[in-house]
Design an enzyme around this catalytic site. Structure first.
Site, short mmCIF file in Angstrom:
data_model
loop_
_atom_site.label_atom_id
_atom_site.label_comp_id
_atom_site.label_asym_id
_atom_site.label_seq_id
_atom_site.Cartn_x
_atom_site.Cartn_y
_atom_site.Cartn_z
N TYR A 78 54.85 56.00 37.80
CA TYR A 78 54.33 55.59 38.86
C TYR A 78 53.30 54.30 38.32
O TYR A 78 53.10 53.66 39.47
CB TYR A 78 53.36 56.96 39.29
CG TYR A 78 52.27 56.55 40.16
CD1 TYR A 78 52.53 56.51 41.61
CD2 TYR A 78 50.79 56.57 39.98
CE1 TYR A 78 51.69 56.54 42.34
CE2 TYR A 78 49.88 56.12 40.84
CZ TYR A 78 50.19 56.14 42.38
OH TYR A 78 49.50 55.82 43.17
N VAL A 123 49.10 64.64 39.23
CA VAL A 123 49.96 65.69 40.14
C VAL A 123 51.13 65.50 40.48
O VAL A 123 51.44 64.16 40.93
CB VAL A 123 49.00 65.96 41.22
CG1 VAL A 123 49.49 67.14 42.16
CG2 VAL A 123 47.67 66.53 40.71
N GLY A 151 47.79 66.86 47.70
CA GLY A 151 47.36 66.95 49.21
C GLY A 151 46.90 68.43 49.04
O GLY A 151 46.52 68.98 50.29
N GLY A 209 44.77 69.97 47.05
CA GLY A 209 43.64 70.46 46.12
C GLY A 209 43.78 70.69 44.79
O GLY A 209 42.89 70.94 43.95
N GLY A 266 44.54 68.31 42.25
CA GLY A 266 43.83 67.43 41.40
C GLY A 266 42.26 67.82 41.46
O GLY A 266 41.66 67.54 40.53
N ASN A 322 45.27 51.23 42.20
CA ASN A 322 45.78 52.65 42.48
C ASN A 322 44.64 52.92 43.49
O ASN A 322 43.96 53.91 43.04
CB ASN A 322 45.60 53.38 41.23
CG ASN A 322 46.46 54.64 41.55
OD1 ASN A 322 46.36 55.19 42.55
ND2 ASN A 322 46.59 55.48 40.31
N TYR A 353 38.81 59.71 43.33
CA TYR A 353 37.63 60.03 42.78
C TYR A 353 36.42 59.71 43.40
O TYR A 353 35.23 60.30 43.22
CB TYR A 353 37.67 59.05 41.49
CG TYR A 353 39.05 59.47 40.59
CD1 TYR A 353 39.09 60.60 40.28
CD2 TYR A 353 39.76 58.58 40.20
CE1 TYR A 353 40.16 60.82 39.38
CE2 TYR A 353 40.89 58.80 39.37
CZ TYR A 353 41.00 60.11 38.86
OH TYR A 353 42.30 60.37 38.05
#
Length: 167
Positions: free
Chosen positions: A32, A96, A102, A104, A106, A133, A140
């Site tokens: 990634y 994740v 999406g 929850g 993380g 990113n 965050y």
């Protein structure tokens, strides 16, 4: 254990049986982040760091399980602030699986680390994120994290590290 997500998601400390999943997730993260060749850690490296036969671990990990499968991880280690005189927590990697985002997961992992800091009276939870990113930066920030724009991270590796160390 905590669960800030769905009933089918469990956040827990990683166990030795999770090492292969941790290595898999780290490699997915490296892909990634467009550096798959950089993820050279092996299962043995992770076992030695997280579950040493002697001494203290060099790092710790939490995993998220959904329907019995490990789908996310947070790998971290302790730091120390000379200004506060107390430890903190450095989040090395939070990842994740894309298909599990999406939900929850993380947030639940990050909340578990915040809880560890609060329970132990540690003063900081810190990490680095690549500037490009945007999804991670927004994630965050949505939890109240603030970038430390006045600081630049430096790193010594490879030949430069050995040259400075005289080895």
């Amino acid at each position: 254990m905590s669960n800030h997500t769905r009933p089918d998601v469990v956040i827990r400390e990683a166990a030795t049986d999770d090492v292969d999943d941790l290595v898999r997730l780290v490699r997915e993260l490296a892909r990634y982040e467009k550096e798959p060749q950089s993820a050279v850690a092996t299962a043995e490296h992770f076992r030695d760091a997280l579950f040493p036969r002697e001494g203290s671990p060099a790092a710790y990990a939490h995993v998220a399980e959904r329907d019995g499968a490990v789908v996310a991880m947070a790998v971290w280690f302790t730091t120390f602030s000379t200004w506060t005189g107390r430890p903190g927590l450095w989040l090395e990697d939070l990842f994740v699986e894309p298909s599990q985002r999406g939900l929850g997961i993380g947030t639940a992992l990050l909340a578990q680390l915040a809880r560890i800091c609060a329970e132990r009276d540690w003063t900081r939870l810190e990490w680095a994120v690549l500037d490009w990113n945007t999804p991670a930066v927004e994630f965050y920030r949505s939890h109240g994290a603030q970038p430390q724009d006045d600081w630049t991270t430096f790193r010594l590796t490879g030949e430069a590290l050995h040259r400075l160390g005289g080895t």
